[in-house]
Design a protein around this motif. Structure first.
Motif, PDB file in Angstrom:
ATOM      1  N   HIS A  49       0.828  -1.210   0.000  1.00 61.11           N
ATOM      2  CA  HIS A  49       0.000   0.000   0.000  1.00 61.11           C
ATOM      3  C   HIS A  49       0.867   1.268   0.000  1.00 61.11           C
ATOM      4  CE1 HIS A  49      -3.759  -2.258   0.472  1.00 61.11           C
ATOM      5  NE2 HIS A  49      -3.012  -3.077   1.198  1.00 61.11           N
ATOM      6  N   CYS A  63      -8.085   3.099  -2.901  1.00 59.05           N
ATOM      7  CA  CYS A  63      -7.881   1.692  -2.546  1.00 59.05           C
ATOM      8  C   CYS A  63      -8.854   1.352  -1.415  1.00 59.05           C
ATOM      9  CB  CYS A  63      -6.442   1.487  -2.089  1.00 59.05           C
ATOM     10  SG  CYS A  63      -6.045  -0.184  -1.547  1.00 59.05           S
ATOM     11  N   CYS A  66      -8.136   0.127   1.269  1.00 62.07           N
ATOM     12  CA  CYS A  66      -7.484   0.372   2.561  1.00 62.07           C
ATOM     13  C   CYS A  66      -7.748   1.790   3.063  1.00 62.07           C
ATOM     14  CB  CYS A  66      -5.984   0.114   2.468  1.00 62.07           C
ATOM     15  SG  CYS A  66      -5.083   1.397   1.583  1.00 62.07           S
ATOM     16  N   ASP A  76      -2.259   4.045  -4.280  1.00 65.03           N
ATOM     17  CA  ASP A  76      -1.203   3.151  -3.801  1.00 65.03           C
ATOM     18  C   ASP A  76      -0.992   1.987  -4.770  1.00 65.03           C
ATOM     19  OD1 ASP A  76      -3.180   1.292  -3.088  1.00 65.03           O
ATOM     20  OD2 ASP A  76      -3.069   1.733  -0.947  1.00 65.03           O
ATOM     21  N   GLN A 115      -6.580   4.579   1.353  1.00 64.78           N
ATOM     22  CA  GLN A 115      -5.608   5.498   0.746  1.00 64.78           C
ATOM     23  C   GLN A 115      -5.941   5.704  -0.741  1.00 64.78           C
ATOM     24  OE1 GLN A 115      -1.787   4.190   3.467  1.00 64.78           O
ATOM     25  NE2 GLN A 115      -1.831   3.525   1.343  1.00 64.78           N
ATOM     26  N   ASP A 149      -1.294  -1.181  -4.549  1.00 67.55           N
ATOM     27  CA  ASP A 149      -2.350  -2.189  -4.581  1.00 67.55           C
ATOM     28  C   ASP A 149      -3.437  -1.847  -5.600  1.00 67.55           C
ATOM     29  OD1 ASP A 149      -4.832  -3.683  -3.485  1.00 67.55           O
ATOM     30  OD2 ASP A 149      -3.189  -4.522  -2.322  1.00 67.55           O
TER      31      ASP A 149
HETATM   32 ZN   LIG Z   1      -4.259   0.367  -0.278  1.00 71.79          ZN
END
Ligand SMILES: [Zn+2]
Length: 276
Positions: free
Chosen positions: A152, A162, A164, A169, A166, A171
């Motif tokens: 990430h 993403c 997550c 990133d 963020q 990913d």
């Molecule tokens: Zn991420």
């Protein structure tokens, strides 16, 4: 014999084995925690009839809050957020289990028996449903406070979101889930296309950054996106040559154990624990 459990974003695998040998393995889709736990328990009962179980090791998608062994907010397993994974599994199995971050566990297997044998440090990258990174230093998993989450790492300011939380990133640009969300296609469908070329280039940016941070002696790479090695590794090495000039490029090699690296790493965790 030991039990290795590998809980991934898509599949859960349970194996009976020792060292790098998997005697028998079971594979099923990862679902919500109670359903998966039930299936893992059934697998353990069946495998336990075949041999005495001396220890249990578990590989699970991160990030993990290492201080209380809770899953934080797994980007590819959001339904498991907040699960106190160690407590829950120990209560269910009635014995001690050792739990570590999946990419680190796979890296441990590659360091001990696989493509990174006798190298130090070993940087492991998995490019699969998600992108994960593990670092093995002096034969031990380097954990920091929450395991390395370099999958990430930010590679584009203000890029796409993403899971997550963020933006921009690695990913998002290179994981199977990120590709599906952005293009509507599976990783298999884009192999060899321009989108594939872009994916490789984003991975090269990420791996270059990680090489600069950790100075590994070798980079071992696994995960479903690396399965077609002829389409993955030559363009990746070319892209890294384009980006990395400050230090020499280390060896970049495919994982030896492929999809089994997490299971073999989990067996190593179980065995290390039982030695104490
Ligand atoms: Zn991420």
């Amino acid at each position: 014999m030991y039990i290795g459990i590998d809980i991934g974003g898509t599949h859960t695998r349970v194996a009976l084995g020792q060292g790098e040998i998997l005697q028998e393995k079971v594979d099923f889709p990862t679902e919500d925690f109670p359903t998966s736990l039930q299936k893992i328990k059934e697998a353990l009962e069946n495998l336990g009839k075949k041999s005495e179980i001396q220890g249990i090791g578990v590989s699970v998608v991160g990030p993990i809050d290492l201080s209380n062994q809770k899953l934080l907010k797994p980007a590819h397993l959001t339904a498991w957020q907040g699960i106190a994974i160690k407590d829950e599994l120990e209560r269910a199995f009635g014995r001690t289990v050792v739990i570590k971050h999946d990419a680190a566990v796979a890296g441990l297997a590659e360091w001990k028996y696989g493509a990174g044998k006798d190298k130090n440090p070993v940087l492991y990258y998995t490019v699969s449903t998600g992108v994960g990174v593990g670092l093995i230093v002096n034969g031990k998993i380097f954990e920091g406070t929450h395991n390395i989450e370099a999958g990430h790492q930010i590679v584009q300011r203000g890029g796409p979101a993403c899971t997550c939380g963020q933006n921009g990133d690695l990913d998002v640009f290179a994981s199977g889930e990120g590709i599906l969300k952005r293009t509507g296609k599976s990783s298999k469908e884009i192999e060899g296309t321009d989108i594939w070329g872009q994916l490789i280039d984003w991975v090269a940016v990420g791996v270059t950054n990680s090489i600069l941070h950790y100075c590994p002696q070798i980079v071992v790479m696994g995960g479903a996106q690396t399965n077609n090695q002829d389409l993955f590794f030559p363009p990746l090495r070319e892209s890294i040559k384009k980006y990395l000039h400050a230090i020499p490029i280390p060896e970049i090699v495919p994982s030896k154990f492929r999809a089994d690296s997490g299971l073999i790493g989990a067996l190593i965790l179980a065995e290390e624990k039982s030695d104490k």
